[in-house]
Design a protein around this motif. Structure first.
Motif, PDB file in Angstrom:
ATOM      1  N   ALA A  27     -13.086  51.676 -41.109  1.00 48.26           N
ATOM      2  CA  ALA A  27     -12.023  52.929 -40.260  1.00 48.26           C
ATOM      3  C   ALA A  27     -10.545  52.502 -40.499  1.00 48.26           C
ATOM      4  CB  ALA A  27     -12.441  52.806 -38.767  1.00 48.26           C
ATOM      5  N   SER A  28     -10.339  51.116 -40.514  1.00 51.23           N
ATOM      6  CA  SER A  28      -8.973  50.792 -40.613  1.00 51.23           C
ATOM      7  C   SER A  28      -8.238  51.409 -41.828  1.00 51.23           C
ATOM      8  CB  SER A  28      -8.625  49.466 -40.467  1.00 51.23           C
ATOM      9  OG  SER A  28      -9.098  48.847 -39.351  1.00 51.23           O
ATOM     10  N   TRP A  29      -9.103  51.394 -42.928  1.00 49.45           N
ATOM     11  CA  TRP A  29      -8.410  51.755 -44.208  1.00 49.45           C
ATOM     12  C   TRP A  29      -8.068  53.195 -44.022  1.00 49.45           C
ATOM     13  CZ3 TRP A  29      -7.005  49.273 -48.421  1.00 49.45           C
ATOM     14  CH2 TRP A  29      -7.328  47.873 -48.392  1.00 49.45           C
ATOM     15  N   VAL A  30      -9.031  53.979 -43.543  1.00 49.67           N
ATOM     16  CA  VAL A  30      -8.771  55.549 -43.394  1.00 49.67           C
ATOM     17  C   VAL A  30      -7.717  55.943 -42.424  1.00 49.67           C
ATOM     18  CG1 VAL A  30     -10.574  56.160 -41.645  1.00 49.67           C
ATOM     19  CG2 VAL A  30      -9.917  57.825 -43.387  1.00 49.67           C
ATOM     20  N   LEU A  31      -7.449  55.139 -41.497  1.00 48.32           N
ATOM     21  CA  LEU A  31      -6.633  54.988 -40.264  1.00 48.32           C
ATOM     22  C   LEU A  31      -5.360  54.819 -41.012  1.00 48.32           C
ATOM     23  CD1 LEU A  31      -8.229  53.354 -37.274  1.00 48.32           C
ATOM     24  CD2 LEU A  31      -7.681  55.812 -37.643  1.00 48.32           C
ATOM     25  N   MET A  32      -5.089  54.059 -41.862  1.00 49.02           N
ATOM     26  CA  MET A  32      -3.621  53.396 -42.388  1.00 49.02           C
ATOM     27  C   MET A  32      -3.414  54.725 -43.551  1.00 49.02           C
ATOM     28  SD  MET A  32      -2.402  51.519 -40.600  1.00 49.02           S
ATOM     29  CE  MET A  32      -1.106  51.213 -41.270  1.00 49.02           C
ATOM     30  N   GLY A  33      -4.469  55.024 -44.197  1.00 57.99           N
ATOM     31  CA  GLY A  33      -4.414  56.103 -45.111  1.00 57.99           C
ATOM     32  C   GLY A  33      -3.820  57.529 -44.609  1.00 57.99           C
ATOM     33  N   ALA A  34      -4.390  57.903 -43.468  1.00 59.48           N
ATOM     34  CA  ALA A  34      -3.895  58.890 -42.849  1.00 59.48           C
ATOM     35  C   ALA A  34      -2.372  58.527 -42.286  1.00 59.48           C
ATOM     36  CB  ALA A  34      -4.618  59.350 -41.686  1.00 59.48           C
ATOM     37  N   PHE A  35      -2.125  57.334 -41.809  1.00 62.60           N
ATOM     38  CA  PHE A  35      -0.639  56.931 -41.265  1.00 62.60           C
ATOM     39  C   PHE A  35       0.338  57.208 -42.413  1.00 62.60           C
ATOM     40  CE2 PHE A  35       2.485  53.383 -41.170  1.00 62.60           C
ATOM     41  CZ  PHE A  35       2.897  53.928 -39.835  1.00 62.60           C
ATOM     42  N   ILE A  36      -0.257  56.722 -43.588  1.00 61.55           N
ATOM     43  CA  ILE A  36       0.788  56.819 -44.843  1.00 61.55           C
ATOM     44  C   ILE A  36       1.103  58.189 -45.235  1.00 61.55           C
ATOM     45  CG2 ILE A  36       1.029  56.220 -47.303  1.00 61.55           C
ATOM     46  CD1 ILE A  36      -0.452  53.400 -46.723  1.00 61.55           C
ATOM     47  N   MET A  37       0.000  58.947 -45.012  1.00 63.93           N
ATOM     48  CA  MET A  37       0.142  60.502 -45.562  1.00 63.93           C
ATOM     49  C   MET A  37       1.132  61.145 -44.619  1.00 63.93           C
ATOM     50  SD  MET A  37      -3.571  61.781 -47.015  1.00 63.93           S
ATOM     51  CE  MET A  37      -4.629  60.885 -45.984  1.00 63.93           C
ATOM     52  N   GLY A  38       1.209  60.871 -43.430  1.00 61.65           N
ATOM     53  CA  GLY A  38       2.029  61.281 -42.514  1.00 61.65           C
ATOM     54  C   GLY A  38       3.434  61.267 -42.839  1.00 61.65           C
ATOM     55  N   PHE A  39       3.825  60.166 -43.457  1.00 57.63           N
ATOM     56  CA  PHE A  39       5.390  59.773 -43.964  1.00 57.63           C
ATOM     57  C   PHE A  39       5.666  61.012 -44.984  1.00 57.63           C
ATOM     58  CE2 PHE A  39       5.077  55.790 -41.951  1.00 57.63           C
ATOM     59  CZ  PHE A  39       6.149  55.620 -41.406  1.00 57.63           C
TER      60      PHE A  39
END
Length: 528
Positions: free
Chosen positions: A153-165
Motif C-alpha cells: 500500500a505504501s508504494w501506491v500511496l506515495m505514487g498518488a502523493f507524487i501525482m498530486g504535485f
C-alpha cells in the motif's frame, strides 16, 4: 503584432524530429499528446482489470477473494488517479488552452514538462505494486485496513502523493496562463467556456489536492512508524481520515466533471450553429459548482456516526449542487432548441454526456437524502451513481473533445460513419453495464463482494455483457482513429466552421500556434 515565419508544410509534429525532440519538448501541444498517450495506456490497464472484475461477477469465477480485492483496487486506483482526473485537463487542456486564448504556449513551459514527468513518475511508482506484493485496500485507502494490510500500500500511496504535485503544477500553470497570456481583445466576457471550466478546475486542484497529499503522507508515515493517527488500535481516528480524504475527493469529482462540461459548452454551439444560451450564467454556474464542491464532503459519511445536525447540513448543501448544474443543462438544451443541428461524432458524444450526467445527477439526489442513503450506502447503487457521474460523464466529454480536436491535433479526418457506430457501442455498453447496478443496489447487493446470492445473478450477467459492449466500442474507436492517422483525408484548418480562435490556426498548427498574434473583436459563439 508579431509575425512568425514558418516553412510551408511545417507544423508542431514535424518541426523537429527524433525521440529527444519529444522527451525534452516545451511545446504545450506535444506535452498534451504525451499526456494523451500515457493516459490511454493507463486506461487500457484499468479497463483490463474492469473486465476481470465483471467476469468474476458475471459468474465465471476466475479469481479468489484476495485476487478480486486486488483487481478492483487496481481498477479503481488506475482509473481515478491516472485516467479520469488528468484525462481532459492534462491532455485536452494542455493541447487546446493556449490556442483558445490566442497564446503561443502556457505561462511556464518548463513547469508544464516537469508536471508530465512528475505524473509519469507517480504513475510508475503506483503501477509497481502490480509486480510487488499487490494492494487490496480499494482506491479510497480507508484506515485502519490500509495501515494494517501486508500488501504494498505504501508504494501506491506515495505514487498518488507524487501525482498530486503534477495536478497542482498544472493548475497553477493554467491559472497564470489565462490571467496573463490572453490575446488582445480577449476580455473575460469573451473567454471561451472551456477556458472558464479549466480555470475553475485549476482552482480546485490547487486548493484541494494538498489536503489529499498530506493525508496520504500521514497514512504512509503511520504505516512506517506505528504512531497512531488514523488507526484506533494505537490511538488514531479513522473518521478523521474520512474527513480528510473526502474533503479532497468530492471536489475531485468536479476536477473530472467540470472540464467535460467545458467541452460540451464548446461542442454544442458549433454543431447547433447557434450562440450559447446564457453565457454568463454558465460561467457563473461553473464557479458555483466549484464552491459548493468544497462544502459537501460529509454526505459520504452519513453512516459514520457524525451528528444528526451535521448530516442535515451536508444533505441540504448537497442538494444545492443541483442548482448550478441545472443552469448548465437547461442552457445546453436551450442552445440545441431550434438549432441547425449537425450530427457529427462530437455532438453525438455531447448528447451521450447529457443523458449520462443527468441520470448520475438525479440518482445523486437519492444519496443526498438521509432516509434513502442509509439503505443505499455501500451498495451497488453507489457504484452505479459513481460511474455515471465520474466515469461516464468524463469519458463522454473526453470522447467528444477527442473527436472535436482530432483534426486539429493530427491534421487528419476520421470516418464519421465509423465514429457513430463507436459512439453507439460505447453508449449502449455503458448503460447496459451500469444501469442494472442501480436495481442491484436498491435490492441490497453490497459492493466489494466477489460472490453474491443467486437472486442477483441475472442482472450481474447483464452488467457483464454490457462491459463487453464497452470494450468492443473502444476497440472499434481505436481502430478507426488509428486508420485515420495513417490514411485519413487531410483536414482543413476549420472543418467544423467553429468561431473560437483556436480554429483559426492551421491543422495541425505550427509550433508557435499563430503566424500573427490574433486580435479578438467579438465573442466566441456569435453564430448568426
Amino acid at each position: 503584432m508579431s509575425t512568425i515565419a514558418a516553412a510551408p508544410g511545417t507544423n508542431y509534429l514535424n518541426a523537429t524530429k527524433g525521440l529527444r525532440s519529444w522527451i525534452g519538448t516545451l511545446d504545450h501541444k506535444r506535452i498534451g499528446l504525451m499526456y494523451l498517450f500515457t493516459i490511454l495506456c493507463t486506461f487500457l490497464m484499468g479497463g483490463v482489470f474492469a473486465i476481470m472484475v465483471r467476469l468474476q461477477l458475471g459468474g465465471f469465477n476466475i479469481m479468489t477473494a484476495d485476487q478480486y480485492n486486488r483487481a478492483f483496487t487496481y481498477h479503481g486506483t488506475i482509473m481515478v488517479f491516472m485516467v479520469v482526473i488528468p484525462m481532459i485537463p492534462a491532455a485536452i487542456g494542455n493541447f487546446a488552452l493556449p490556442m483558445l486564448i490566442g497564446a503561443k504556449d502556457v505561462a511556464f513551459p518548463r513547469i508544464n514538462l516537469a508536471s508530465y514527468y512528475i505524473f509519469l513518475t507517480g504513475a510508475t511508482m503506483a503501477a509497481y505494486t502490480l509486480f510487488a506484493k499487490g494492494v487490496d485496500t480499494g482506491w479510497t485507502f480507508y484506515a485502519p485496513y490500509s495501515i494494517r494490510t501486508g500488501t504494498s500500500a505504501s508504494w501506491v500511496l506515495m505514487g498518488a502523493f507524487i501525482m498530486g504535485f503534477s495536478s497542482i503544477f498544472t493548475g497553477l500553470n493554467f491559472i497564470v496562463t489565462i490571467h496573463k497570456l490572453r490575446a488582445p481583445g480577449l476580455t473575460w466576457n469573451r473567454l471561451p467556456l472551456f477556458c472558464w471550466a479549466l480555470y475553475a478546475t485549476s482552482v480546485i486542484q490547487v486548493l484541494a489536492t494538498p489536503v489529499l497529499a498530506i493525508t496520504l503522507l500521514l497514512l504512509t508515515f503511520e504505516r512506517a512508524t506505528g504512531i497512531g493517527i488514523f488507526d484506533p488500535k494505537i490511538g488514531g481516528d479513522p473518521v478523521l481520515f474520512q474527513h480528510f480524504f473526502w474533503f479532497y475527493s468530492h471536489p475531485a469529482v468536479y476536477i473530472m466533471a467540470l472540464p467535460a462540461m467545458g467541452v460540451i459548452s464548446e461542442v454544442i454551439p458549433v454543431f447547433s450553429r447557434k450562440p450559447i444560451f446564457g453565457y454568463k450564467a454558465i460561467a457563473l454556474a461553473t464557479f458555483g459548482i466549484a464552491l459548493v464542491a468544497f462544502l459537501v464532503w460529509g454526505h459520504h459519511m452519513f453512516v459514520s456516526g457524525q451528528s444528526e445536525f451535521a448530516n442535515f447540513v451536508f444533505s441540504l448543501l448537497t442538494m444545492f449542487v443541483a442548482v448550478p448544474t441545472g443552469v448548465k443543462v437547461f442552457s445546453w438544451v436551450a442552445t440545441l432548441y431550434k438549432g441547425s443541428l449537425r450530427f457529427n461524432a462530437p455532438l453525438l458524444y455531447a448528447f451521450c454526456f447529457l443523458f449520462v450526467f443527468t441520470v448520475g445527477g438525479m440518482t445523486g439526489m437519492f444519496l443526498a437524502a438521509l432516509a434513502t442513503d442509509v439503505h443505499l450506502t455501500d451498495t451497488y447503487f453507489v457504484v452505479a451513481h459513481f460511474h455515471y457521474v465520474m466515469v461516464g460523464s468524463t469519458l463522454m466529454g473526453f470522447l467528444a473533445a477527442l473527436h472535436f480536436y482530432f483534426p486539429k491535433m493530427f491534421g487528419k479526418m476520421y470516418s464519421e460513419c465509423s465514429a457513430k457506430w463507436g459512439c453507439f457501442l460505447i453508449f449502449m455498453g455503458f448503460n447496459v453495464t451500469f444501469f442494472p447496478q442501480f436495481i442491484l443496489g436498491s435490492q441490497g447487493m453490497p459492493r466489494r463482494y466477489y460472490a453474491y446470492v443467486p437472486e442477483f445473478k441475472t442482472l450481474n450477467q447483464l452488467s457483464t455483457f454490457g462491459s463487453w459492449l464497452i470494450a468492443a466500442g473502444f476497440i472499434w474507436t481505436a481502430i478507426y482513429l488509428g486508420r485515420a492517422l495513417v490514411a485519413g483525408a487531410k483536414a482543413p484548418s476549420n472543418p467544423w466552421e467553429a468561431l473560437t480562435v483556436d480554429w483559426q490556426t492551421a491543422s495541425p498548427p505550427i509550433t508557435e500556434n499563430f503566424e500573427t498574434t490574433p486580435v479578438i473583436t467579438s465573442g466566441p459563439y456569435e453564430y448568426r
